[in-house]
Design a protein around this motif. Structure first.
Motif, PDB file in Angstrom:
ATOM      1  N   GLU A   1      -8.966  -3.103   1.191  1.00 12.29           N
ATOM      2  CA  GLU A   1      -7.995  -3.531   0.228  1.00 12.29           C
ATOM      3  C   GLU A   1      -6.285  -4.358   0.144  1.00 12.29           C
ATOM      4  O   GLU A   1      -6.288  -4.594  -1.262  1.00 12.29           O
ATOM      5  N   LEU A   2      -5.581  -4.118   1.092  1.00 17.85           N
ATOM      6  CA  LEU A   2      -4.521  -5.062   0.842  1.00 17.85           C
ATOM      7  C   LEU A   2      -4.297  -6.098   1.165  1.00 17.85           C
ATOM      8  O   LEU A   2      -3.512  -6.815  -0.079  1.00 17.85           O
ATOM      9  N   LEU A   3      -5.665  -6.933   2.172  1.00 19.89           N
ATOM     10  CA  LEU A   3      -6.110  -7.998   1.616  1.00 19.89           C
ATOM     11  C   LEU A   3      -6.109  -8.312  -0.409  1.00 19.89           C
ATOM     12  O   LEU A   3      -6.107  -9.758  -0.571  1.00 19.89           O
TER      13      LEU A   3
ATOM     14  N   MET B   1       0.755  -1.096   0.065  1.00 27.49           N
ATOM     15  CA  MET B   1      -0.186  -0.155   0.583  1.00 27.49           C
ATOM     16  C   MET B   1       0.745   1.623   0.354  1.00 27.49           C
ATOM     17  O   MET B   1       1.812   1.385   0.913  1.00 27.49           O
ATOM     18  N   THR B   2       0.134   2.218  -0.958  1.00 30.48           N
ATOM     19  CA  THR B   2       1.036   2.975  -1.228  1.00 30.48           C
ATOM     20  C   THR B   2       0.987   4.156  -0.374  1.00 30.48           C
ATOM     21  O   THR B   2      -0.608   4.450   0.222  1.00 30.48           O
ATOM     22  N   PRO B   3       1.943   5.329   0.868  1.00 34.52           N
ATOM     23  CA  PRO B   3       0.864   6.245   1.405  1.00 34.52           C
ATOM     24  C   PRO B   3       0.396   6.856   0.839  1.00 34.52           C
ATOM     25  O   PRO B   3       0.546   7.044  -0.325  1.00 34.52           O
ATOM     26  N   PRO B   4      -1.164   7.709   1.070  1.00 27.66           N
ATOM     27  CA  PRO B   4      -2.024   7.973   0.730  1.00 27.66           C
ATOM     28  C   PRO B   4      -1.447   9.355   0.994  1.00 27.66           C
ATOM     29  O   PRO B   4      -1.021  10.184   0.826  1.00 27.66           O
ATOM     30  N   GLU B   5      -2.870  10.313  -0.868  1.00 22.56           N
ATOM     31  CA  GLU B   5      -1.679  11.148  -0.875  1.00 22.56           C
ATOM     32  C   GLU B   5      -2.169  12.643  -0.053  1.00 22.56           C
ATOM     33  O   GLU B   5      -3.446  12.416   0.970  1.00 22.56           O
ATOM     34  N   PRO B   6      -1.551  13.819   0.437  1.00 25.87           N
ATOM     35  CA  PRO B   6      -2.119  14.482   1.451  1.00 25.87           C
ATOM     36  C   PRO B   6      -3.746  14.927   1.300  1.00 25.87           C
ATOM     37  O   PRO B   6      -3.975  15.025   0.027  1.00 25.87           O
TER      38      PRO B   6
END
Length: 682
Positions: free
Chosen positions: A288-290, A1-6
């Motif tokens: 979502e990660l699953l 999972m990429t970090p969410p956008e600000p």
């Protein structure tokens, strides 16, 4: 999972992470607490709704299409070595002066009783050894009384100090919450929800030591040392040559290493906040990660964050352990110096031999509280980072300041007028000279391409921000002067204007409690009417306890369409005179959209309520009395559906682009299905 956008400045950031769940619902989960022993950090926190007025009936969409990079936030924490951070939090004690005084007196009695006890006991032993004289019954009684007094004073000091600390922390949490609410969404946009939760809970909790131990201990140890030094001076001025320098070194050492302690404390708090934020996002996005098979990467990221936190904590604790050992050595050296000086004086006849062990005990009793105070000062220095974060939240400037002298909201039906509105997020303006007038009782649809500024208009109407130029006014139907939104109190504004966004965050309570969020005084009859109008009766009937059924965190037991109905219902329950629907029906199919449209017209106040509908769906837009097309930060076209379609202008071009985009997506899906690459049915 990429970090969410600000989170863009176009939407409010709540203290819990954005809901990543598809419309059919989501599973509420919890995560292990990553917080060290000095304070637990909750992984979620209440939505920072302004405490001073009615709750906004739904939080703005945290990711509006026209979101821009938020401006810098002057309310962010200052540098970790800011020496004024802790001092700035002392005024909160002002409301607890009596408790502070009692705590200091108990701490003074505790430390004084200990010093007198060990000194008298040492003198009694010295007298028995040197003079071969047993202690008198009075001396024994005094010693027993001092033991009891010390036990009572210790218990009382601990009870009072912790009672004081927890009362202050409770008040600080409310102040942090108020500061976040006051500054939201402008000042917290882009900050991760776990980081905000760490400030609201973990950083506040870390200050418990400062309020419970540091203040009273410093005052009491200062007075006790002064009294003990005076007695030592009477016994022999030369004894002070060993005690006073040691005391000065003890107090100077935490000041000498203050910057290093602050930096180490800042690293620990930053690592804790990062791990908390990562944990919140991971738990919120577990589905979502699953599905993406990213659990291993997320687990590795959490493990790495845990190791960073552990390294920071070890570095902080190792330094504190070394500093404690150095303080102990300094105290022992001073006591040895006092013993040597007292023995030399006793040998020369300048000091009674029975006072030699008493002088040693007195020196130890005087220096021990000073050493503890030095340790408290050192630990307080490491709390500067937490204090700075708390102070920044408490003193955060308001995104939309309250008026000094609020005006009353006009009576009767209200219209809206936006005149020359110019607004942006620090870069190019999103709205540039926008003019739009809505008559009382009129329904207007605001349309435009993604990023045109539609949601920004909604946020200005809710007064999450104020425009840089121009005015946003309420226009009464009667012959009366319009009122600028900036001149209204929070209560009057929320009573008059309600914004229902695309996302409808629900809270961990019953369905009825969520519906009454903006109208806690609504009667059961009014609630039942709104439930029926918005088509929630089948939903309530299907729940085990009807309207009294808990909906779970974020409404996990409801679908996205059902949450949209709840959002509209609680908006109507507040009986606003101006209703702003910002893509409220985006989660609904055409049938659900039509049902909510009928609900709006079925409401008893529909004829006098002014409604602004922000939507992309043509069927939703064409129901409006008038349509305004937003492009380039301005209204470029206005009229009814038939008028604008016949004109073939901006609305026609917008609908054409939307149709082409939908056709493109359909063709891509068809090609994927033909090649066998389509996703399996769910």
């Amino acid at each position: 999972m990429t970090p969410p956008e600000p989170t863009p400045a176009g939407g409010r950031t709540s203290l819990s992470a954005p809901d990543p769940t598809p419309s059919e619902g989501r599973t509420s989960l919890s995560a292990p607490d990553p917080t060290p022993s000095e304070g637990r950090t909750s992984l979620s926190a209440p939505d920072p709704t302004p405490a001073g007025g009615r709750t906004s009936l739904s939080a703005p969409d945290p990711t509006p299409s026209e979101g821009r990079t938020p401006p810098s936030r002057p309310g962010e924490p200052p540098a970790p070595h800011d020496t004024g951070a802790l001092r700035s939090l002392l005024p909160v004690l002002g409301a607890h002066r009596a408790t502070v005084l009692r705590t200091c007196l108990a701490a003074l009695a505790d430390q004084a009783a200990l010093v007198v006890l060990v000194t008298l006991a040492a003198h009694t032993v010295g007298t028995a050894v040197i003079a071969h004289r047993a202690p008198s019954p009075g001396t024994v009684a005094v010693l027993i009384g001092l033991v009891l007094l010390r036990a009572l004073a210790t218990w009382r000091e601990m009870d009072l100090s912790h009672d004081l600390a927890y009362r202050v922390l409770a008040e600080l949490r409310v102040r942090v919450f108020d500061g976040l609410a006051r500054s939201a969404p402008a000042r917290i946009a882009g900050r991760r929800s776990g980081d905000l939760a760490a400030t609201a809970l973990g950083d506040v909790e870390a200050l418990e030591f400062f309020y419970a131990h540091a203040i009273a201990q410093l005052l009491a140890s200062g007075l006790v040392f002064a009294a003990a030094a005076t007695v030592l001076g009477f016994l022999g001025p030369w004894l002070l040559l060993a005690v006073v320098p040691a005391a000065l070194l003890l107090l100077w050492s935490p000041l000498l290493e203050a910057r290093g302690r602050a930096e180490r404390g800042a690293r620990t708090r930053a690592a804790l906040a990062e791990l908390s934020a990562e944990s919140v996002e991971s738990v919120d996005g577990l589905r979502e990660l699953l599905m993406a098979g990213a659990l291993d990467r997320t687990r590795a990221r959490l493990r790495s964050g845990g190791r960073r936190l552990a390294r920071a904590q070890r570095a902080e604790q190792s330094w504190e352990t070394g500093a404690g050992a150095a303080r102990d050595l300094l105290v022992v050296a001073a006591v040895i110096g006092v013993v040597a000086a007292a023995a030399h004086a006793a040998g020369g006849g300048r000091l009674d031999g029975a006072w030699t062990p008493a002088a040693m005990a007195l020196a130890l009793g005087a220096l021990a509280p000073v050493a503890e105070s030095a340790a408290a000062l050192g630990r307080a220095g490491s709390l500067r980072a937490a204090a700075a974060r708390v102070r920044a939240a408490v003193n955060a400037p308001a995104g939309a300041p309250s008026p000094a002298g609020p005006l009353p909201a006009p009576a009767g039906p209200l219209g809206l007028r936006l005149s020359g509105v110019r607004f942006g997020y620090g870069g190019a303006p999103v709205l540039d000279g926008l003019d739009l007038t809505m008559r009382p009782g009129e329904t207007v649809a605001l349309v435009g391409a993604s990023g045109a500024g539609k949601t920004s208009c909604a946020h200005l109407l809710a007064r999450y921000w104020d425009p840089q130029d121009g005015t946003v006014e309420l226009v009464p139907q009667a012959a009366a002067d319009p009122v600028d939104l900036r001149d209204l109190s929070e209560d009057d504004l929320r009573a008059a204007v309600c914004v229902v966004g695309q996302e409808a965050p629900l809270f961990h309570g019953t369905l009825a409690e969520n519906l009454r969020l903006g109208a806690p005084g609504a009667t059961d009859r009014e609630l039942a009417a709104v439930v029926r109008i918005c088509g929630l009766t089948p939903v309530a009937d299907a729940l085990p306890q009807g309207l009294d059924t808990p909906v779970g965190e974020r409404g996990a037991t409801l679908s996205g369409g059902q949450r949209a109905r709840v959002a509209l219902a609680r908006g109507l329950l507040g009986r606003p005179r101006i209703l702003v629907l910002d893509e409220t029906t985006a989660h609904l199919d055409h049938r659900g959209d039509a049902q909510l449209a009928r609900a709006l017209t079925a409401d008893s106040r529909a004829r006098t309520r002014t409604t602004l509908i922000i939507a992309h769906r043509p069927a939703t837009v064409r129901r409006a009395d008038r349509i305004a097309v937003l492009d380039g930060g301005r209204i470029v076209e206005e009229g009814t559906w038939d008028e604008l379609i016949r004109a073939g202008g901006a609305l026609t071009r917008l609908l054409s682009r939307q149709g082409e985009a939908q056709e493109g997506e359909t063709r891509q899906e068809a090609r994927a299905a033909a090649t066998g690459d389509s996703a399996p049915p769910r």
